[in-house]
Enzyme design. Structure first.
Site, short mmCIF file in Angstrom:
data_model
loop_
_atom_site.label_atom_id
_atom_site.label_comp_id
_atom_site.label_asym_id
_atom_site.label_seq_id
_atom_site.Cartn_x
_atom_site.Cartn_y
_atom_site.Cartn_z
N SER B 167 21.50 -22.07 -17.67
CA SER B 167 20.79 -23.34 -17.76
C SER B 167 19.54 -23.31 -16.87
O SER B 167 18.71 -22.44 -17.01
CB SER B 167 21.75 -24.48 -17.36
OG SER B 167 21.21 -25.73 -17.71
N ASP B 340 25.92 -25.48 -28.21
CA ASP B 340 25.02 -26.05 -27.19
C ASP B 340 23.85 -26.73 -27.89
O ASP B 340 23.02 -26.07 -28.51
CB ASP B 340 24.52 -24.92 -26.28
CG ASP B 340 23.64 -25.42 -25.14
OD1 ASP B 340 23.33 -26.62 -25.10
OD2 ASP B 340 23.27 -24.59 -24.28
N HIS B 373 26.89 -27.18 -24.08
CA HIS B 373 26.08 -26.55 -23.03
C HIS B 373 26.95 -26.05 -21.87
O HIS B 373 26.67 -25.02 -21.28
CB HIS B 373 25.05 -27.57 -22.52
CG HIS B 373 24.12 -27.02 -21.50
ND1 HIS B 373 23.28 -25.95 -21.76
CD2 HIS B 373 23.89 -27.35 -20.20
CE1 HIS B 373 22.58 -25.67 -20.67
NE2 HIS B 373 22.93 -26.50 -19.72
#
Lengths: 211, 412
Positions: B167, B340, B373
């Site tokens: 991320s 995601d 995610h």
């Protein structure tokens, strides 16, 4: 080393850029990198095989060949290789043309459905053939577009694709130009006479006509 | 800094770890042109640095992360570090082989210099002794990478075996490969993106507005006012949390289950999912600083590795990224997750395509996982396998490889 790998390798120029479609565990790509110093990428969908290939230090990109090669620019490779995957894609004709868009040459291997054993299997037993080159049942096979050497050559002719070389080989690995024993030379001679009947795997090297 | 202990929960872990602090007293000029006269970085290390310092792996943390990536802080610690399933003996990032460093970014509230830190006497801005609060300068990913490089210098690590992040951590890893191309051999970018989309920025803005509009925010001076924008922070986290999950994951976890089994016709918690979000938000609000949340979401929004490398505005995003990545030297592994939608696989593929267009070494896996995610924090065998294989694989330096082959040919 699989025989079609060995033969495909003969047509790859040292230090050239190669894209390997359906590269599996990357054994061909690794071999080409180590012996020919080629650079390039392998595309594969099976994640276990991708992991195996990545662990070898290869550059592997997860991609479904059915999505085409739009992500690659025209002529971005010297050669595109595709070993035993053409028969498993949704639009082999479109993919073939796409391959010759991203590279000047393509080396393709696929199982020959017109091999005499397949003909016998279907002709005498009335059952879909199951063989070493086609080791699946009709209901679980990934091979949805089986063809013969003749079919493939017609497809090339219809689409302005020129065949530069062709090798037809048999299960046992003996085919024209392969092996030096008397026996293999004899088999080579016979297979050469009627490849569409006698050989079960073909290796083609093709390019765009007038390119 | 690692201790062995007999508790079975430490058996498959780096054990008990203690954070360390590195103080930097040279002024740091940030991208926003403001200067931090001095700063601290808090970090943890796991494993042992080898003699030629070639086995170091840097972990970059995500939005709410910290330096505590693996192991436990004490015998009765309830939870291990945030990436404990990734880092440890025989794990994907194997501490038997690698020396792993994870640091807390500046601007954070977990020990490194940030909005809760008192302004130092050496500062020309603000009142020394008072917490920075809203006066803490806005930080960019590039600033973080710069401070991480400073820490590398202090640790004597010239070249990282790998830099790994998920991320927001993935953005730092990418920026590293652009800003310091000769200081890392491998770069692992997980569930990330080359830059935020308008939708991503929109979610961040909702989160910020919920904090900024909380009456207890007091223009960011809540520490001095003795208040805290708890409700704003809870709301911000709730919005974020929804975007990290998937509809499918929420459905299988909570469905439409009611807490009391019947409708109450009011605004208290009725559905299990409401209860979960409130709990997560509440927990987060107790551990996180509101000003840090604001500046970190801004750092996300600002992220654009092409800045400073591309001066032609007319270039497409892909072409700009291509140009930026042209001079990179490391081998990349890009990982995305099928579910995601915050940083969808297509965003990862932008990085892959830009690298391939430059003939750069890159592998890409799109891992099938149901957790959205957040998948990058889960122990998914194929994902862990890819990272492990990539880190342990022989490094193929194509230039050297070609040279070797050419020599062979000449000799033959």
């Amino acid at each position: 080393m699989r025989i079609d790998h060995e033969l495909a390798k003969r047509w790859i120029k040292p230090h050239s850029r190669v894209l390997d479609l359906g590269c599996g565990d990357g054994s061909l790509l690794e071999h080409m990198q180590q012996t020919l110093g080629v650079t390039g990428y392998g595309l594969e969908l099976d994640e276990d095989k991708i992991n195996e290939a990545i662990a070898k230090g290869l550059n592997i990109v997860e991609q479904d060949l059915n999505d085409g090669l739009a992500r690659f620019a025209d002529d971005s490779f010297d050669t595109v290789v595709m070993a035993r995957a053409l028969q498993a894609v949704k639009s082999p004709d479109t993919l073939l043309l796409d391959m010759l868009r991203v590279a000047r040459e393509a080396v393709i291997t696929f199982p020959n459905f017109a091999h005499w054993q397949n003909r016998l299997h279907l002709g005498l037993k009335g059952l879909m053939p199951v063989s070493e080159a086609l080791p699946y049942q009709w209901y679980n096979t990934p091979n949805i577009h089986l063809c013969t050497f003749k079919d493939f050559e017609k497809l090339c002719a219809d689409n302005g694709i020129e065949i530069i070389n062709r090798y037809a080989v048999t299960d046992s690995g003996f085919g024209p130009g392969f092996g030096s024993s008397k026996r293999s030379q004899l088999i080579s001679k016979v297979v050469k006479k009627a490849p569409n009947l006698l050989a079960d795997v073909a290796i083609y090297r093709v390019t765009k006509a007038n390119a | 800094m690692q201790a062995t202990t007999t508790d079975p929960k430490f058996a498959n872990s780096v054990g008990i770890v203690t954070p360390q602090t590195m103080h930097f007293d040279t002024p740091l000029t940030l991208e926003c042109n403001r200067v931090l006269p001095e700063f601290d970085l808090v970090y943890e290390t796991y494993g042992t640095l080898n003699a030629d310092k070639s086995n170091a792996v840097l972990i970059c943390h995500a939005l709410s992360g910290s330096h505590h990536a693996a192991g436990w802080h004490s015998e009765d610690d309830k939870k291990p570090g945030w990436w404990d399933n990734m880092i440890g003996p025989n794990k994907a990032i194997d501490t038997n082989r690698y020396f792993v460093v994870c640091l807390n970014n500046i601007g954070s509230c977990h020990g490194s210099t940030g909005p809760t830190t008192p302004i130092p006497d050496s500062s020309s801005e603000g009142e020394p002794g008072k917490p920075y609060g809203p006066d803490f300068p806005l930080i960019t990913i590039k600033d973080w990478v710069k401070t991480q490089a400073m820490l590398s210098d202090r640790l004597g690590i010239d070249v990282w075996h790998a830099i790994v992040g998920g991320s927001m951590g993935g953005m730092q890893a990418l920026q590293w490969s652009v800003d310091y191309p000769d200081r890392l051999k491998r770069c692992v970018i997980i569930a990330s993106t080359p830059k935020l989309s308008a939708q991503n920025i929109a979610f961040n803005e909702v989160a910020r507005q919920s904090i900024l509009s909380d009456p207890d925010f007091n223009k960011g001076r809540y520490l001095e006012a003795g208040t805290y924008p708890r409700r704003g922070l809870i709301l911000a986290r709730m919005v974020g949390h929804i975007t990290y999950l998937t509809e499918e994951a929420m459905k299988s976890k909570f469905g439409r289950d009611l807490k009391s089994g019947r409708f109450m016709y009011g605004y208290d918690v009725e559905f299990q999912v409401e209860s979960y979000l409130r709990y997560q938000g509440e927990r987060f609000s107790k551990n996180f600083d509101a000003n840090t949340y604001l500046l970190m979401t801004k750092a996300l929004d600002y992220f654009d590795p092409t800045r400073g490398y591309v001066d032609d505005d007319s270039l497409s995003d892909l072409d700009a990224l291509k140009q930026t990545l042209k001079h990179t030297q490391c081998q990349y592994l890009i990982v995305s997750f099928t579910t995601d939608w915050r940083f969808a696989p297509a965003r990862s593929e932008e990085i892959v395509d830009a690298l391939m267009a430059n003939d750069k070494p890159v592998s890409y896996v799109n891992v099938d996982a149901p957790h959205g995610h957040d998948s990058f924090l889960f122990d998914i065998p194929r994902y862990m396998g890819a990272v492990k294989g990539f880190l342990n694989a022989p490094f193929l330096d194509n230039k050297q490889q070609l040279k070797a082959n050419n020599t062979k040919e000449r000799l033959a």
